[in-house]
Enzyme design. Structure first.
Site, PDB file in Angstrom:
ATOM      1  N   LYS A   1      10.666  -6.731   1.800  1.00 58.00           N
ATOM      2  CA  LYS A   1      10.575  -6.984   0.417  1.00 58.00           C
ATOM      3  C   LYS A   1      11.632  -6.843  -0.470  1.00 58.00           C
ATOM      4  O   LYS A   1      11.813  -7.656  -1.464  1.00 58.00           O
ATOM      5  CB  LYS A   1       9.609  -5.517  -0.174  1.00 58.00           C
TER       6      LYS A   1
ATOM      7  N   LYS B   1      11.940   3.976   5.061  1.00 59.67           N
ATOM      8  CA  LYS B   1      10.834   4.658   4.612  1.00 59.67           C
ATOM      9  C   LYS B   1      10.864   5.965   5.195  1.00 59.67           C
ATOM     10  O   LYS B   1      11.378   6.292   6.182  1.00 59.67           O
ATOM     11  CB  LYS B   1       9.464   3.734   5.203  1.00 59.67           C
TER      12      LYS B   1
ATOM     13  N   THR C   1       3.984  -2.073 -10.442  1.00 62.91           N
ATOM     14  CA  THR C   1       3.581  -2.857  -9.223  1.00 62.91           C
ATOM     15  C   THR C   1       2.317  -3.719  -9.844  1.00 62.91           C
ATOM     16  O   THR C   1       2.236  -4.755  -9.373  1.00 62.91           O
ATOM     17  CB  THR C   1       3.337  -1.916  -8.069  1.00 62.91           C
TER      18      THR C   1
HETATM   19  P1  NAD Z   1      -2.033   6.583  -5.258  1.00 64.47           P
HETATM   20  O1  NAD Z   1      -2.009   7.618  -4.548  1.00 64.47           O
HETATM   21  O2  NAD Z   1      -1.698   6.415  -6.860  1.00 64.47           O
HETATM   22  O3  NAD Z   1      -3.637   5.735  -5.277  1.00 64.47           O
HETATM   23  C1  NAD Z   1      -4.286   5.572  -4.064  1.00 64.47           C
HETATM   24  C2  NAD Z   1      -5.706   5.574  -4.459  1.00 64.47           C
HETATM   25  O4  NAD Z   1      -6.192   5.054  -3.252  1.00 64.47           O
HETATM   26  C3  NAD Z   1      -6.320   6.682  -4.861  1.00 64.47           C
HETATM   27  O5  NAD Z   1      -7.045   6.678  -5.676  1.00 64.47           O
HETATM   28  C4  NAD Z   1      -7.118   7.066  -3.376  1.00 64.47           C
HETATM   29  O6  NAD Z   1      -8.248   7.978  -3.943  1.00 64.47           O
HETATM   30  C5  NAD Z   1      -7.589   5.877  -2.833  1.00 64.47           C
HETATM   31  N1  NAD Z   1      -7.766   5.945  -1.358  1.00 64.47           N
HETATM   32  C6  NAD Z   1      -7.232   6.617  -0.518  1.00 64.47           C
HETATM   33  N2  NAD Z   1      -7.877   6.166   0.674  1.00 64.47           N
HETATM   34  C7  NAD Z   1      -8.713   5.537   0.166  1.00 64.47           C
HETATM   35  C8  NAD Z   1      -9.863   4.618   1.024  1.00 64.47           C
HETATM   36  N3  NAD Z   1      -9.927   4.767   2.385  1.00 64.47           N
HETATM   37  N4  NAD Z   1     -10.665   3.790   0.389  1.00 64.47           N
HETATM   38  C9  NAD Z   1     -10.513   3.649  -1.009  1.00 64.47           C
HETATM   39  N5  NAD Z   1      -9.471   4.274  -1.825  1.00 64.47           N
HETATM   40  C10 NAD Z   1      -8.825   5.121  -1.008  1.00 64.47           C
HETATM   41  O7  NAD Z   1      -1.251   5.265  -4.611  1.00 64.47           O
HETATM   42  P2  NAD Z   1      -0.551   4.289  -4.961  1.00 64.47           P
HETATM   43  O8  NAD Z   1       1.113   4.493  -5.465  1.00 64.47           O
HETATM   44  O9  NAD Z   1      -1.503   3.276  -6.088  1.00 64.47           O
HETATM   45  O10 NAD Z   1      -0.031   3.069  -3.968  1.00 64.47           O
HETATM   46  C11 NAD Z   1      -1.297   2.582  -3.251  1.00 64.47           C
HETATM   47  C12 NAD Z   1      -0.713   1.704  -2.141  1.00 64.47           C
HETATM   48  O11 NAD Z   1       0.059   0.733  -2.858  1.00 64.47           O
HETATM   49  C13 NAD Z   1      -0.089   2.262  -0.938  1.00 64.47           C
HETATM   50  O12 NAD Z   1      -0.191   1.676   0.165  1.00 64.47           O
HETATM   51  C14 NAD Z   1       1.402   2.256  -1.174  1.00 64.47           C
HETATM   52  O13 NAD Z   1       2.274   2.309  -0.334  1.00 64.47           O
HETATM   53  C15 NAD Z   1       1.381   0.539  -2.095  1.00 64.47           C
HETATM   54  N6  NAD Z   1       2.596   0.580  -3.023  1.00 64.47           N
HETATM   55  C16 NAD Z   1       2.706   1.344  -4.056  1.00 64.47           C
HETATM   56  C17 NAD Z   1       3.596   0.786  -4.988  1.00 64.47           C
HETATM   57  C18 NAD Z   1       3.800   1.745  -6.175  1.00 64.47           C
HETATM   58  O14 NAD Z   1       4.564   1.277  -7.134  1.00 64.47           O
HETATM   59  N7  NAD Z   1       3.106   2.956  -6.203  1.00 64.47           N
HETATM   60  C19 NAD Z   1       4.635  -0.106  -4.709  1.00 64.47           C
HETATM   61  C20 NAD Z   1       4.262  -0.873  -3.705  1.00 64.47           C
HETATM   62  C21 NAD Z   1       3.375  -0.619  -2.728  1.00 64.47           C
END
Ligand code: NAD
Length: 367
Positions: A65, A77, A149
């Site tokens: 990335k 990570k 994001t």
């Molecule tokens: P977050 O914790 O804010 O949100 C995650 C959401 O997913 C929550 O609402 C949770 O209830 C839900 N969830 C968990 N397990 C689930 C399932 N099995 N089915 C449906 N929903 C489920 O996390 P985030 O920061 O939004 O990150 C989400 C994903 O995006 C992760 O894989 C993270 O690595 C990736 N990501 C995040 C960012 C960022 O800027 N925050 C950047 C790149 C990638």
């Protein structure tokens, strides 16, 4: 011993570190995958079930990335095996102990990931003076608050319109995981005329083919509630989000949510990979055969790390948003052009682009 090297190839990982602190029951792992382009930047994830394998794969995804985004950073990570909902006082102790344990790994800059927010980054920064994704009050650009994001995902969707039948205006969108990434992706796409027809979180799925109220849903989630509490929507089980009829499907929760077991349930034409490694390689291939355009995670979801990098180098919020737009627009187009020209999957085209950049960066280094 050989287990430590099970992921090794010509890129990395450079370092794998286990962290154990019995007094606090702290168990964590840090994988620094590659530092050729500069100190590695990558999130720290807190979840009870994270593994070395997950950490190593996520570290590699960060290398790809950061290279694809042309950032002066390698990839890493870290994970902490614990429940992110633990009491705040205890969480602070655990995070500070973790920061203390990684204090000498100077080529790792920690950022937020699932289970950890800006506050946790402030604790890390306080301990070791090194963290990105800080609160505004100490010079941070709160990337989850501004939706860095999710904004990048909407930009990737704009480019993807030229490569598939989906037009954002009027497109039906389904979001798996209505958290920091998912809710902002829904908001930025809705601002471009898309209609959110389904959303899920860890408690379940909601569907309304006439459209869900995005702002009401975000307000509900911001109060710590679940999407299933939104009125005027049909409730289904958590996994039902996969088969919802839509044009754009956004995984924004956990890794490996689409595999050969459920890939054929997908009814979308465009998949924007918000989560990291949400689709298995075989399922990605299968989507391509079925004519579903899937924008790889490390191209589509780079907004957060681009924002963190701009913050780390002293930039402002508006610079961060401009940089995200420019980088994600250019990279998505480059990958999708290569996909067409070379008749390969978007993942293949993206990996080739990023790998080439990492190898060139490595060629400039002595070690
Ligand atoms: P977050 O914790 O804010 O949100 C995650 C959401 O997913 C929550 O609402 C949770 O209830 C839900 N969830 C968990 N397990 C689930 C399932 N099995 N089915 C449906 N929903 C489920 O996390 P985030 O920061 O939004 O990150 C989400 C994903 O995006 C992760 O894989 C993270 O690595 C990736 N990501 C995040 C960012 C960022 O800027 N925050 C950047 C790149 C990638």
């Amino acid at each position: 011993m050989s287990e430590l090297f099970q992921f090794a190839d010509n890129i990395g990982p450079a370092k794998v570190m286990g962290i154990y602190e019995p007094k606090l029951h702290l168990r964590g792992i840090l994988v620094v995958d590659n530092v050729a382009a500069g100190p590695a930047i990558g999130g720290c994830r807190m979840a009870p079930d994270v593994t070395l394998q997950e950490c190593a794969r996520l570290a590699r995804a960060m290398t790809m990335k950061n290279a694809a985004a042309g950032l002066p950073h390698g990839g890493a990570k870290s994970v902490i095996m614990a429940d992110p909902k633990m009491p705040t006082e205890r969480k602070e102790q655990v995070i500070r102990a973790f920061a203390h344990a990684i204090r000498d790994v100077a080529d790792y800059i920690v950022g937020p990931d699932m289970g950890l927010n800006e506050r946790a980054m402030a604790w890390m920064h306080d301990e070791i003076g090194r963290a990105a994704g800080l609160p505004r009050e100490i010079g941070g650009i709160p990337l989850d608050e501004i939706g860095a994001t999710g904004f990048g995902l909407a930009i990737a969707a704009e480019v993807a319109q030229d490569f598939c039948e989906v037009k954002i205006a009027g497109a039906r969108v389904a979001v798996q995981g209505f958290g920091a990434v998912g809710k902002h992706a829904a908001r930025f796409l809705a601002a471009r005329g898309a209609v959110l027809v389904a959303a899920s979180d860890s408690s379940g799925t909601i569907v309304n083919s006439n459209g869900l109220d995005v702002e009401a849903l975000i307000a509900l989630k911001n109060r710590g509630r679940s999407v299933v509490e939104l009125p005027a929507a049909e409730r289904r089980d958590r996994e039902a989000i996969v088969g919802v009829g839509c044009d754009i499907w956004i995984p924004a929760a956990r890794p490996d949510v689409i595999t050969m077991v459920n890939v054929d349930l997908l009814r979308a034409k465009l998949v924007l990979q918000g989560a990291n490694i949400p689709v298995s390689p075989e399922a990605e291939e299968r989507m391509h055969q079925r004519g579903i355009l899937s924008i790889p995670d490390f191209i589509a979801n780079a907004g957060g790390v681009i924002c963190a990098s701009v913050e780390y180098h002293g930039g402002t919020q508006s610079t961060a948003l401009e940089t995200i737009e420019e980088k994600i627009r250019n990279n998505t187009r480059e990958v999708l052009d290569a996909m067409r020209l070379q008749r390969v999957t978007p993942r293949r085209a993206a990996v080739d682009l990023a790998r080439e950049r990492v190898l060139v960066a490595m060629s400039y280094r002595r070690f």
